[in-house]
Design a protein around this motif. Sequence first.
Motif, mmCIF file in Angstrom:
data_model
loop_
_atom_site.group_PDB
_atom_site.id
_atom_site.type_symbol
_atom_site.label_atom_id
_atom_site.label_comp_id
_atom_site.label_asym_id
_atom_site.label_seq_id
_atom_site.Cartn_x
_atom_site.Cartn_y
_atom_site.Cartn_z
ATOM 1 N N ASN A 1 -29.029 0.947 -29.056
ATOM 2 C CA ASN A 1 -28.343 -0.344 -28.982
ATOM 3 C C ASN A 1 -28.994 -1.206 -27.893
ATOM 4 O OD1 ASN A 1 -26.551 -2.423 -29.230
ATOM 5 N ND2 ASN A 1 -24.694 -1.196 -28.951
ATOM 6 N N THR A 2 -30.198 -1.637 -28.193
ATOM 7 C CA THR A 2 -31.003 -2.379 -27.212
ATOM 8 C C THR A 2 -30.280 -3.613 -26.682
ATOM 9 O OG1 THR A 2 -32.872 -1.691 -28.546
ATOM 10 C CG2 THR A 2 -33.326 -3.304 -26.849
ATOM 11 N N ALA A 3 -29.615 -4.343 -27.585
ATOM 12 C CA ALA A 3 -28.922 -5.562 -27.161
ATOM 13 C C ALA A 3 -27.863 -5.238 -26.108
ATOM 14 C CB ALA A 3 -28.276 -6.241 -28.367
ATOM 15 N N SER A 4 -27.217 -4.069 -26.251
ATOM 16 C CA SER A 4 -26.162 -3.705 -25.305
ATOM 17 C C SER A 4 -26.739 -3.363 -23.931
ATOM 18 C CB SER A 4 -25.354 -2.523 -25.861
ATOM 19 O OG SER A 4 -24.336 -2.178 -24.962
ATOM 20 N N TRP A 5 -27.776 -2.515 -23.888
ATOM 21 C CA TRP A 5 -28.276 -2.182 -22.540
ATOM 22 C C TRP A 5 -29.032 -3.344 -21.905
ATOM 23 C CZ3 TRP A 5 -33.593 -1.758 -22.065
ATOM 24 C CH2 TRP A 5 -34.331 -1.249 -23.131
ATOM 25 N N HIS A 6 -29.503 -4.291 -22.721
ATOM 26 C CA HIS A 6 -30.076 -5.511 -22.131
ATOM 27 C C HIS A 6 -29.000 -6.308 -21.396
ATOM 28 C CE1 HIS A 6 -34.021 -5.889 -24.683
ATOM 29 N NE2 HIS A 6 -34.042 -4.917 -23.795
ATOM 30 N N VAL A 7 -27.774 -6.336 -21.957
ATOM 31 C CA VAL A 7 -26.667 -7.012 -21.256
ATOM 32 C C VAL A 7 -26.456 -6.358 -19.887
ATOM 33 C CG1 VAL A 7 -24.167 -7.447 -21.256
ATOM 34 C CG2 VAL A 7 -25.485 -7.757 -23.368
ATOM 35 N N MET A 8 -26.429 -5.022 -19.875
ATOM 36 C CA MET A 8 -26.191 -4.303 -18.607
ATOM 37 C C MET A 8 -27.292 -4.613 -17.594
ATOM 38 S SD MET A 8 -25.115 -0.637 -20.157
ATOM 39 C CE MET A 8 -24.314 -0.501 -21.754
ATOM 40 N N GLU A 9 -28.528 -4.667 -18.072
ATOM 41 C CA GLU A 9 -29.625 -4.948 -17.137
ATOM 42 C C GLU A 9 -29.557 -6.389 -16.630
ATOM 43 O OE1 GLU A 9 -33.381 -3.494 -18.684
ATOM 44 O OE2 GLU A 9 -32.727 -1.428 -18.283
ATOM 45 N N ARG A 10 -29.170 -7.328 -17.521
ATOM 46 C CA ARG A 10 -29.024 -8.713 -17.058
ATOM 47 C C ARG A 10 -27.935 -8.823 -15.992
ATOM 48 N NH1 ARG A 10 -30.528 -10.204 -22.278
ATOM 49 N NH2 ARG A 10 -28.424 -9.909 -23.056
ATOM 50 N N LEU A 11 -26.946 -7.932 -16.063
ATOM 51 C CA LEU A 11 -25.854 -7.956 -15.085
ATOM 52 C C LEU A 11 -26.233 -7.261 -13.777
ATOM 53 C CD1 LEU A 11 -22.896 -7.135 -17.497
ATOM 54 C CD2 LEU A 11 -23.248 -9.298 -16.271
ATOM 55 N N GLY A 12 -27.421 -6.688 -13.724
ATOM 56 C CA GLY A 12 -27.866 -6.009 -12.500
ATOM 57 C C GLY A 12 -27.439 -4.564 -12.424
ATOM 58 N N MET A 13 -27.029 -3.983 -13.551
ATOM 59 C CA MET A 13 -26.625 -2.576 -13.548
ATOM 60 C C MET A 13 -27.871 -1.693 -13.649
ATOM 61 S SD MET A 13 -23.308 -3.019 -16.054
ATOM 62 C CE MET A 13 -22.379 -1.554 -15.602
ATOM 63 N N ARG A 14 -27.775 -0.496 -13.044
ATOM 64 C CA ARG A 14 -28.900 0.454 -13.042
ATOM 65 C C ARG A 14 -28.719 1.483 -14.140
ATOM 66 N NH1 ARG A 14 -27.501 3.524 -9.988
ATOM 67 N NH2 ARG A 14 -25.752 2.502 -8.952
ATOM 68 N N ARG A 15 -29.832 1.887 -14.758
ATOM 69 C CA ARG A 15 -29.746 2.988 -15.723
ATOM 70 C C ARG A 15 -29.614 4.293 -14.932
ATOM 71 N NH1 ARG A 15 -33.682 3.992 -20.894
ATOM 72 N NH2 ARG A 15 -33.079 1.821 -21.253
ATOM 73 N N GLU A 16 -28.506 4.994 -15.143
ATOM 74 C CA GLU A 16 -28.252 6.226 -14.388
ATOM 75 C C GLU A 16 -28.511 7.482 -15.199
ATOM 76 O OE1 GLU A 16 -24.266 6.148 -12.830
ATOM 77 O OE2 GLU A 16 -24.964 5.113 -11.021
ATOM 78 N N ALA A 17 -28.375 7.371 -16.499
ATOM 79 C CA ALA A 17 -28.502 8.601 -17.298
ATOM 80 C C ALA A 17 -28.905 8.279 -18.721
ATOM 81 C CB ALA A 17 -27.165 9.359 -17.318
ATOM 82 N N HIS A 18 -29.632 9.219 -19.287
ATOM 83 C CA HIS A 18 -29.940 9.179 -20.713
ATOM 84 C C HIS A 18 -29.597 10.562 -21.243
ATOM 85 C CE1 HIS A 18 -33.022 8.153 -24.132
ATOM 86 N NE2 HIS A 18 -32.000 8.876 -24.572
ATOM 87 N N PHE A 19 -28.470 10.662 -21.909
ATOM 88 C CA PHE A 19 -28.043 11.952 -22.456
ATOM 89 C C PHE A 19 -28.673 12.135 -23.827
ATOM 90 C CE2 PHE A 19 -24.478 10.903 -19.552
ATOM 91 C CZ PHE A 19 -24.640 11.961 -18.682
ATOM 92 N N ARG A 20 -29.549 13.136 -23.931
ATOM 93 C CA ARG A 20 -30.251 13.404 -25.180
ATOM 94 C C ARG A 20 -29.374 14.240 -26.099
ATOM 95 N NH1 ARG A 20 -35.749 12.951 -25.179
ATOM 96 N NH2 ARG A 20 -35.262 12.845 -27.391
ATOM 97 N N GLU A 21 -29.189 13.763 -27.317
ATOM 98 C CA GLU A 21 -28.481 14.517 -28.362
ATOM 99 C C GLU A 21 -27.234 15.208 -27.805
ATOM 100 O OE1 GLU A 21 -31.218 16.879 -30.653
ATOM 101 O OE2 GLU A 21 -32.552 15.154 -30.978
ATOM 102 N N HIS A 22 -26.404 14.418 -27.126
ATOM 103 C CA HIS A 22 -25.215 14.984 -26.457
ATOM 104 C C HIS A 22 -24.023 15.109 -27.404
ATOM 105 C CE1 HIS A 22 -22.746 11.218 -26.073
ATOM 106 N NE2 HIS A 22 -23.835 10.834 -26.687
#
Length: 189
Positions: free
Chosen positions: A142-163
């Motif tokens: 969901n690229t559009a969604s995490w782009h919103v988070m990055e525009r807001l200044g949020m940091r990527r903390e985790a990428h859960f693979r096949e969770h």
Amino acid sequence: MAFEPRYPIETKRLRLRPFNRGDVDAVFAYRKREDVARHLFDGPMTHQTATEVVGLRAGQFTLAAEGDKMFLAVDLADPHAMIGEVSLIWRDAVSRQGEIGYIFNPLHHGHGYATEATRVLLGLGFEDLGLHRIYARCAAANTASWHVMERLGMRREAHFREHAFFKGGWDEELVYAILEDEWRAMQPG
Ligand SMILES: CC(C)(COP(=O)(O)OP(=O)(O)OC[C@H]1O[C@@H](n2cnc3c(N)ncnc32)[C@H](O)[C@@H]1OP(=O)(O)O)[C@@H](O)C(=O)NCCC(=O)NCCS
């Protein structure tokens, strides 16, 4: 005591307010769509489900206790239209953690409205509710969604693979977050 912002909350282009029963058709217009539901827990909604959801959300505009959810309708001021929704969930009262979310009508994507509306929730969460950390989750696809988070200044903390197995396939989940100090450092003045 319940935390209840003064409504409506106005930004440059938007008004955030509690849902009301008059929102059903506008909500159905985007929640019925497969492309909107693709990364959401819910599938595309029927008009009946949209009616029930709006009825529930009409009462969810305050936060009184851990676990409470606030859902706000987002109106475009000019031309006037209900274009989406944002949410703030009070996840943990002791550790002062909150979670945000957003869903917008594709007719109104690509103008920065989701970012503008969600920024309000960061302000409410940190400034008024006294949160220490606000996070958001989304599918990695969901690229559009995490782009919103990055525009807001949020940091990527985790990428859960096949969770988790989700809608017929393995889900990849991203977690983004921002701390109160980080948010304050971004404020003008
Ligand atoms: C997630 C979602 C809300 C993002 O919508 P969006 O329109 O991409 O996000 P914004 O409203 O912040 O708009 C950003 C876009 O507007 C552009 N834009 C135009 N004018 C702008 C302005 N004044 N300010 C900021 N951005 C602007 C940005 O460049 C960006 O375009 P890009 O995607 O081509 O880079 C939308 O895709 C959606 O509702 N999806 C379905 C539901 C969903 O998956 N929700 C998230 C679940 S985790």
